[in-house]
Design a protein around this motif. Structure first.
Motif, PDB file in Angstrom:
ATOM      1  N   SER A  99       0.836  -1.207   0.000  1.00 32.17           N
ATOM      2  CA  SER A  99       0.000   0.000   0.000  1.00 32.17           C
ATOM      3  C   SER A  99       0.867   1.251   0.000  1.00 32.17           C
ATOM      4  CB  SER A  99      -0.962  -0.007   1.183  1.00 32.17           C
ATOM      5  OG  SER A  99      -0.280   0.314   2.356  1.00 32.17           O
ATOM      6  N   GLY A 100       1.998   1.188   0.697  1.00 31.87           N
ATOM      7  CA  GLY A 100       2.901   2.342   0.724  1.00 31.87           C
ATOM      8  C   GLY A 100       3.446   2.647  -0.649  1.00 31.87           C
ATOM      9  N   LEU A 101       3.954   1.602  -1.313  1.00 30.76           N
ATOM     10  CA  LEU A 101       4.565   1.837  -2.623  1.00 30.76           C
ATOM     11  C   LEU A 101       3.520   2.209  -3.669  1.00 30.76           C
ATOM     12  CD1 LEU A 101       7.512  -0.693  -2.946  1.00 30.76           C
ATOM     13  CD2 LEU A 101       7.531   1.714  -2.379  1.00 30.76           C
ATOM     14  N   VAL A 102       2.335   1.590  -3.566  1.00 31.78           N
ATOM     15  CA  VAL A 102       1.298   1.945  -4.543  1.00 31.78           C
ATOM     16  C   VAL A 102       0.886   3.405  -4.343  1.00 31.78           C
ATOM     17  CG1 VAL A 102      -1.093   1.540  -5.234  1.00 31.78           C
ATOM     18  CG2 VAL A 102       0.467  -0.383  -4.959  1.00 31.78           C
ATOM     19  N   THR A 103       0.789   3.811  -3.089  1.00 29.18           N
ATOM     20  CA  THR A 103       0.472   5.222  -2.812  1.00 29.18           C
ATOM     21  C   THR A 103       1.541   6.126  -3.430  1.00 29.18           C
ATOM     22  OG1 THR A 103      -0.555   4.592  -0.735  1.00 29.18           O
ATOM     23  CG2 THR A 103       0.013   6.900  -0.990  1.00 29.18           C
ATOM     24  N   ILE A 104       2.797   5.751  -3.192  1.00 29.52           N
ATOM     25  CA  ILE A 104       3.891   6.555  -3.745  1.00 29.52           C
ATOM     26  C   ILE A 104       3.863   6.492  -5.272  1.00 29.52           C
ATOM     27  CG2 ILE A 104       6.394   6.733  -3.906  1.00 29.52           C
ATOM     28  CD1 ILE A 104       6.476   5.672  -1.002  1.00 29.52           C
ATOM     29  N   TYR A 105       3.595   5.276  -5.779  1.00 32.90           N
ATOM     30  CA  TYR A 105       3.532   5.057  -7.224  1.00 32.90           C
ATOM     31  C   TYR A 105       2.574   6.041  -7.887  1.00 32.90           C
ATOM     32  CZ  TYR A 105       2.613   2.293 -11.496  1.00 32.90           C
ATOM     33  OH  TYR A 105       2.464   1.853 -12.788  1.00 32.90           O
ATOM     34  N   TYR A 106       1.419   6.214  -7.250  1.00 39.11           N
ATOM     35  CA  TYR A 106       0.437   7.122  -7.832  1.00 39.11           C
ATOM     36  C   TYR A 106       0.742   8.569  -7.510  1.00 39.11           C
ATOM     37  CZ  TYR A 106      -2.345   3.457  -9.720  1.00 39.11           C
ATOM     38  OH  TYR A 106      -2.749   2.405 -10.480  1.00 39.11           O
ATOM     39  N   ASP A 107       1.493   8.769  -6.458  1.00 39.65           N
ATOM     40  CA  ASP A 107       1.758  10.133  -6.044  1.00 39.65           C
ATOM     41  C   ASP A 107       3.033  10.684  -6.664  1.00 39.65           C
ATOM     42  OD1 ASP A 107      -0.023  11.579  -4.267  1.00 39.65           O
ATOM     43  OD2 ASP A 107       1.865  12.286  -3.413  1.00 39.65           O
ATOM     44  N   VAL A 108       3.931   9.775  -7.043  1.00 39.57           N
ATOM     45  CA  VAL A 108       5.216  10.209  -7.568  1.00 39.57           C
ATOM     46  C   VAL A 108       5.092  11.125  -8.791  1.00 39.57           C
ATOM     47  CG1 VAL A 108       6.981   9.206  -9.057  1.00 39.57           C
ATOM     48  CG2 VAL A 108       6.988   8.715  -6.634  1.00 39.57           C
ATOM     49  N   ALA A 125       6.078  18.178  -9.642  1.00 36.76           N
ATOM     50  CA  ALA A 125       6.323  19.414  -8.905  1.00 36.76           C
ATOM     51  C   ALA A 125       7.818  19.700  -8.852  1.00 36.76           C
ATOM     52  CB  ALA A 125       5.751  19.302  -7.509  1.00 36.76           C
ATOM     53  N   GLN A 126       8.615  18.614  -8.646  1.00 36.65           N
ATOM     54  CA  GLN A 126      10.069  18.789  -8.618  1.00 36.65           C
ATOM     55  C   GLN A 126      10.574  19.307  -9.960  1.00 36.65           C
ATOM     56  OE1 GLN A 126      12.486  17.715  -6.010  1.00 36.65           O
ATOM     57  NE2 GLN A 126      10.624  18.171  -4.896  1.00 36.65           N
ATOM     58  N   PHE A 127      10.084  18.654 -11.008  1.00 32.37           N
ATOM     59  CA  PHE A 127      10.548  19.032 -12.339  1.00 32.37           C
ATOM     60  C   PHE A 127      10.163  20.466 -12.668  1.00 32.37           C
ATOM     61  CE2 PHE A 127      11.176  14.512 -13.345  1.00 32.37           C
ATOM     62  CZ  PHE A 127      12.393  14.619 -13.989  1.00 32.37           C
ATOM     63  N   ARG A 128       9.056  20.898 -12.135  1.00 29.83           N
ATOM     64  CA  ARG A 128       8.608  22.271 -12.409  1.00 29.83           C
ATOM     65  C   ARG A 128       9.642  23.281 -11.921  1.00 29.83           C
ATOM     66  NH1 ARG A 128       7.777  22.520 -15.748  1.00 29.83           N
ATOM     67  NH2 ARG A 128       8.036  20.337 -16.094  1.00 29.83           N
ATOM     68  N   VAL A 156       7.992   8.833   3.591  1.00 26.96           N
ATOM     69  CA  VAL A 156       8.844   8.914   2.396  1.00 26.96           C
ATOM     70  C   VAL A 156       8.602  10.241   1.691  1.00 26.96           C
ATOM     71  CG1 VAL A 156       9.198   7.981   0.082  1.00 26.96           C
ATOM     72  CG2 VAL A 156       9.042   6.435   2.037  1.00 26.96           C
ATOM     73  N   SER A 157       7.324  10.568   1.542  1.00 26.15           N
ATOM     74  CA  SER A 157       6.974  11.780   0.818  1.00 26.15           C
ATOM     75  C   SER A 157       7.516  13.018   1.525  1.00 26.15           C
ATOM     76  CB  SER A 157       5.462  11.868   0.680  1.00 26.15           C
ATOM     77  OG  SER A 157       5.126  13.020  -0.038  1.00 26.15           O
ATOM     78  N   MET A 158       7.401  13.014   2.853  1.00 28.67           N
ATOM     79  CA  MET A 158       7.873  14.178   3.595  1.00 28.67           C
ATOM     80  C   MET A 158       9.392  14.300   3.485  1.00 28.67           C
ATOM     81  SD  MET A 158       5.230  15.642   4.713  1.00 28.67           S
ATOM     82  CE  MET A 158       5.790  16.861   5.883  1.00 28.67           C
ATOM     83  N   ASN A 159      10.084  13.152   3.547  1.00 24.73           N
ATOM     84  CA  ASN A 159      11.537  13.187   3.526  1.00 24.73           C
ATOM     85  C   ASN A 159      12.109  13.450   2.148  1.00 24.73           C
ATOM     86  OD1 ASN A 159      12.514  12.765   6.206  1.00 24.73           O
ATOM     87  ND2 ASN A 159      11.453  10.812   6.129  1.00 24.73           N
ATOM     88  N   VAL A 160      11.498  12.828   1.135  1.00 23.50           N
ATOM     89  CA  VAL A 160      12.062  12.923  -0.211  1.00 23.50           C
ATOM     90  C   VAL A 160      11.525  14.143  -0.951  1.00 23.50           C
ATOM     91  CG1 VAL A 160      12.321  11.752  -2.415  1.00 23.50           C
ATOM     92  CG2 VAL A 160      12.400  10.442  -0.297  1.00 23.50           C
ATOM     93  N   PHE A 161      10.218  14.340  -0.850  1.00 21.21           N
ATOM     94  CA  PHE A 161       9.615  15.397  -1.676  1.00 21.21           C
ATOM     95  C   PHE A 161       9.192  16.609  -0.860  1.00 21.21           C
ATOM     96  CE2 PHE A 161       8.614  11.405  -3.921  1.00 21.21           C
ATOM     97  CZ  PHE A 161       9.388  11.630  -5.038  1.00 21.21           C
ATOM     98  N   ASN A 162       9.282  16.452   0.476  1.00 16.98           N
ATOM     99  CA  ASN A 162       8.934  17.588   1.308  1.00 16.98           C
ATOM    100  C   ASN A 162       7.491  18.032   1.166  1.00 16.98           C
ATOM    101  OD1 ASN A 162       9.946  19.201   3.275  1.00 16.98           O
ATOM    102  ND2 ASN A 162      11.750  19.717   2.035  1.00 16.98           N
ATOM    103  N   SER A 163       6.631  17.090   0.828  1.00 16.04           N
ATOM    104  CA  SER A 163       5.216  17.465   0.752  1.00 16.04           C
ATOM    105  C   SER A 163       4.380  16.274   1.196  1.00 16.04           C
ATOM    106  CB  SER A 163       4.839  17.864  -0.661  1.00 16.04           C
ATOM    107  OG  SER A 163       4.656  16.725  -1.454  1.00 16.04           O
ATOM    108  N   SER A 164       3.190  16.541   1.688  1.00 19.83           N
ATOM    109  CA  SER A 164       2.364  15.451   2.205  1.00 19.83           C
ATOM    110  C   SER A 164       1.499  14.880   1.088  1.00 19.83           C
ATOM    111  CB  SER A 164       1.483  15.955   3.337  1.00 19.83           C
ATOM    112  OG  SER A 164       0.534  16.833   2.807  1.00 19.83           O
ATOM    113  N   ILE A 165       0.967  13.665   1.353  1.00 19.80           N
ATOM    114  CA  ILE A 165       0.122  13.030   0.342  1.00 19.80           C
ATOM    115  C   ILE A 165      -1.255  12.797   0.923  1.00 19.80           C
ATOM    116  CG2 ILE A 165       1.877  11.898  -1.034  1.00 19.80           C
ATOM    117  CD1 ILE A 165       1.620   9.482   0.703  1.00 19.80           C
ATOM    118  N   ASN A 166      -2.206  12.656   0.046  1.00 20.43           N
ATOM    119  CA  ASN A 166      -3.573  12.394   0.484  1.00 20.43           C
ATOM    120  C   ASN A 166      -3.833  10.899   0.475  1.00 20.43           C
ATOM    121  OD1 ASN A 166      -4.092  15.136   0.640  1.00 20.43           O
ATOM    122  ND2 ASN A 166      -4.596  15.200  -1.541  1.00 20.43           N
TER     123      ASN A 166
END
Ligand SMILES: Nc1ncnc2c1ncn2[C@@H]1O[C@H](COP(=O)(O)OP(=O)(O)O)[C@@H](O)[C@H]1O
Ligand SMILES: [Mg+2]
Lengths: 224, 414
Positions: free
Chosen positions: B37-46, B52-55, B364-374
């Motif tokens: 569930s963690g990776l699938v969440t990240i998978y869809y959120d990445v 956002a990073q690329f922007r 993971v999201s907070m540490n790597v991307f510095n943003s929260s996920i829904n």
């Protein structure tokens, strides 16, 4: 017609004849003890009567049906409907309470009925301990749960293999009293035992030696 | 009905009162489900996160005049209407003019400062972005040439004659712009020497340098002023040369936007900045493949662990199985009970996995991307169903072993 009629059965394991040409009859309502030294074939006999094993040779008629030729599936059904089993090691399911253990037997037979299971426990004097796990019960109490479980579906025959083998004197007497009561109610009882005291209270004692029926003793002073 | 009740009573008792081994299996399933569930969440959120990073690397779409009709702020705003508001990271309109500072030809870019800041977050300004009227941002190289710094005053002169030459040359890319501009300016100079004086008569407009711009690109040769200042300087407003858009979207979505924009407005010719969009897509594809692979491996390991544990459980409970059979249990009820325990375990493990997985993804999201996920509600049934399936599969063999137990063993002495 006898309830159980065994005709010339043998059970052969390779070279070893665990049972060697044994014949016997048990009438409905009879209380029979089977004695014999260790390795003489008592448990093998119980397995065959209890529909958990088949003889290599011979016939076993239970209620007129030859169970030596039945499929395993049919044997399961016959065992479920006609046999009540009591074990030396009690074999209670360790994660179920006393009353649940009794209900397991109902579950496989027909319908679990907690009220009826409670009554069965009350009969063996365990109404108070119904919600206890086996680990919270003494050996004697566990054996009484096992007896309640064996009786719950009103079996034609109750088979007990060394029922007092793991019990002290006091509990042995409690179990014997329960057997007496069962006998009075008309239950057919076959009890395998090492213990002469347990054999003496039965109507008849069969002695096995090396897989053969060596002796048959009728208890003259049998009292109800 | 009563029979089912007893069934659940038995299997829940087996799980609750029998701890140890079952806990190991539960742990394995929970870990597997967490990763799933963690990776699938990240998978869809990445894609969103990476997008956002690329922007940060700047615009990924350019709007240029197609040559048909007016290309002004209204045209650009109209085109922006097509883009989903949430996905639009920034939009910067640009108007380029040739001007003179200290007699030197210079390209002046007029833009909306907030838009430029959002569309090109990597721009580094030493000093401040222009905020008031008559403030200018000077490119770093140009500032060196002109010898100006933050706070300096400069006089910007607009040559009217450069206008005519300029209108025809509409460049496609910012980078190309510079060359074209320089060509324009050379032409202008040539014209000027022939015609003389028009520009020299101009007074020019005073500007204060609010900051020096560092971009590492051709922008360092330009000056940046507001669109309104440009209108005052040139005496004419409205016309634009380009607009840079930064849109958080996949390459396909970007293409769809581009098609929509050109279909809706023939004056606009949208272009994707390939260099940016393609690298974004490649990275995402690889990352998602990796996530998929890791999830598959973890689920396989979970299955092996559950299978081994269930084997041990069946071995441990041989006596109980024998007893149940002696009491008249058919093979199918033995299968149903062990499967029931396994599947219940799978369901509970799956639920735990959903909870821990979300926490894991969030971390993971907070540490790597510095943003929260829904939280995505769909993750719940997917994780539970997959956990139940994996557990069911893992239980097949052990449960088959359970049916092989001989009921006669209950009469065997210890
Ligand atoms: N499944 C088996 N395979 C081989 N030999 C067996 C098996 N079951 C029992 N026996 C042998 O048969 C003989 C009778 O065993 P059993 O009926 O258990 O004796 P007991 O009278 O002590 O209950 C013993 O010698 C035992 O080793
Ligand atoms: Mg024995």
């Amino acid at each position: 017609m006898s309830l159980l009629e065994i005709k010339n059965i043998s059970k052969i394991y390779g070279e070893l004849k665990a049972l060697d040409d044994v014949s016997l009859k048990v009438e409905k309502g009879e209380w029979v003890a089977i004695m014999g030294p260790s390795g003489s074939g008592k448990s093998t006999m119980m397995n065959i009567i209890g529909c958990m094993d088949k003889p290599s040779l011979g016939q076993v008629l239970l209620d007129g049906v030859d169970i030596s030729k039945e499929s395993n599936k049919n044997l399961t059904n016959i065992r479920r409907d006609k046999i009540g089993l009591i074990f030396q090691q009690f074999h209670l399911v360790n994660y179920l309470t006393a009353v649940e253990n009794v209900m397991v037997s109902q579950y496989y037979h027909s319908m679990p009925d907690e009220k009826e299971a409670m009554e069965a426990l009350a009969r063996v004097g365990l109404a108070e301990r119904a919600k206890h796990l086996p680990s919270q019960l003494s050996g004697g109490e566990q054996q009484r749960v096992c007896i309640a479980r064996a009786l719950i579906n009103y079996p034609e025959i109750v088979l007990a293999d060394e029922p007092t083998g793991n019990l002290d004197e006091a509990n042995e007497n409690i179990v014997i009293d329960i057997f007496r009561q069962l006998h009075r109610e008309g239950t057919t009882l076959i009890v395998v035992t090492h213990d002469p005291e347990v054999a003496e209270v039965a109507q008849r004692t069969l002695v096995l030696e090396h897989g053969r029926l060596a002796k048959e003793i009728v208890n003259e002073n049998f009292k109800d | 009905m009563k029979k089912q009740k007893m069934f659940f009573r038995m299997i829940t008792a087996a799980l609750i009162r029998q701890h140890s081994r079952m806990l190991v299996a539960l742990l394995a399933i929970a870990v597997g489900a967490t990763i799933l569930s963690g990776l699938v969440t990240i998978y869809y959120d990445v894609p969103r996160q990476m997008g956002a990073q690329f922007r940060n690397y700047g615009a990924n779409m350019l709007l240029l005049p197609s040559g048909e009709g007016e290309f002004n702020e209204a045209t650009v705003n109209n085109a922006l209407g097509v883009v989903n508001k949430e996905n639009l990271v920034g939009a910067a309109p640009y108007r380029y003019e040739s001007v003179f500072i200290n007699e030197q030809p210079v390209i002046a870019a007029a833009t909306n400062m907030d838009g430029a800041k959002a569309a090109s977050p990597y721009w580094l300004v030493n000093g401040n972005w222009p905020a008031a009227e008559n403030e200018v941002l000077v490119g770093k190289s140009l500032a060196a040439v002109l010898g100006v710094k933050e706070g300096s005053s400069i006089n910007v002169v607009y040559g009217e004659e450069s206008r005519a030459a300029k209108t025809e040359a509409d460049a496609e890319k910012t980078a190309e712009k510079k060359d074209i501009k320089e060509k324009d300016i050379k032409e202008n100079k040539a014209e000027k020497s022939n015609e003389t004086d028009v520009s020299e008569e101009k007074e020019g407009m005073p500007f204060t340098v609010s900051g020096i711009l560092e971009t590492g690109g051709s922008e360092e040769d330009y000056i940046f002023i507001s669109l309104s200042d440009m209108a005052v300087l040139t005496g004419k407003g409205g016309r634009l040369d380009a607009a840079e858009l930064s849109i958080s979207a996949s390459q396909d979505e970007l293409k769809a936007y581009a098609d929509k924009i050109s279909a809706q407005n023939s004056a606009v010719s949208p272009r994707l900045v390939k260099r940016v969009t393609q690298s974004e897509t490649t990275v995402l594809t690889k990352l998602q493949a990796l996530v998929f692979l890791v999830t598959a491996v973890v689920l396989l390991l979970t299955m092996i662990c559950v299978a081994t544990t269930m084997m041990a459980v069946v071995a441990e409970r041989r006596k109980e199985i024998g007893l149940r059979k002696a009491l008249g249990a058919s093979d199918s009820s033995i299968i149903a009970e062990f499967m029931g325990e396994g599947l219940l375990l799978g369901g509970v493990g799956g639920l735990l996995g959903v909870i821990f997985g979300f926490a894991f993804a969030q971390a993971v999201s907070m540490n790597v991307f510095n943003s929260s996920i829904n939280f995505r509600p769909l993750i719940l049934p997917v994780t539970v169903i997959v956990s139940v399936l994996v557990t069911g599969l893992a239980c097949l063999l052990p449960v088959r072993n359970a049916t092989d137990v001989d009921p006669a063993l209950v009469l065997k002495g210890e």
